[in-house]
Design an enzyme around this catalytic site. Structure first.
Site, short mmCIF file in Angstrom:
data_model
loop_
_atom_site.label_atom_id
_atom_site.label_comp_id
_atom_site.label_asym_id
_atom_site.label_seq_id
_atom_site.Cartn_x
_atom_site.Cartn_y
_atom_site.Cartn_z
N ARG A 82 0.84 -1.20 0.00
CA ARG A 82 0.00 0.00 0.00
C ARG A 82 0.87 1.25 0.00
NH1 ARG A 82 0.00 4.66 2.19
NH2 ARG A 82 -1.98 5.67 2.43
N HIS A 87 2.96 6.01 -2.62
CA HIS A 87 4.03 7.01 -2.68
C HIS A 87 4.91 6.93 -3.92
CE1 HIS A 87 2.93 8.26 1.29
NE2 HIS A 87 3.00 7.00 1.71
#
Length: 121
Positions: A82, A87
């Site tokens: 995740r 990011h």
């Protein structure tokens, strides 16, 4: 099994994870289980990735006791994926996401369904 393992919060989280696993399965069914199409279709990829993000976020919210007790899936890696997607999405290899979607997600769903059944008695 300790009190924290059977916390209603953990049960709700597992239910939501199962829902997102079902969303991914529906998306694969809709678009077809074809890596080439997945790699070329931004909507296909994004739909699956959004559910992976949600699963990873949910996994972070399971209690530590729960994750230690029910360690049949790599909770830390699920949360880590995740973070990577959130990011550094532009550098995520579609083949890794595809493998996760077609192999790991069905296994995760089965594990969560079995765990829910165990916890509910």
């Amino acid at each position: 099994m300790t009190q924290h393992t059977n916390d209603p919060k953990n049960l709700r989280i597992l239910e939501h994870i199962v829902d997102y696993c079902d969303d991914i399965a529906s998306t694969v069914e809709r678009f077809g289980k074809d890596f080439a199409r997945f790699a070329d279709d931004k909507d296909y990829r994004n739909s699956c990735v959004l559910s992976l993000l949600q699963i990873g976020e949910l996994a972070k919210n399971l209690t530590d006791d729960f994750k230690r007790t029910f360690d049949g899936v790599p909770w830390r890696q699920i949360s880590g994926l995740r973070d990577i997607i959130a990011h550094d999405y532009t550098n995520v290899d579609p083949s890794i996401v595809w493998f996760t979607v077609t192999n790991d997600i069905p296994a995760l769903k089965n594990y969560c369904v079995t765990t829910l059944s165990t916890l509910r008695g």
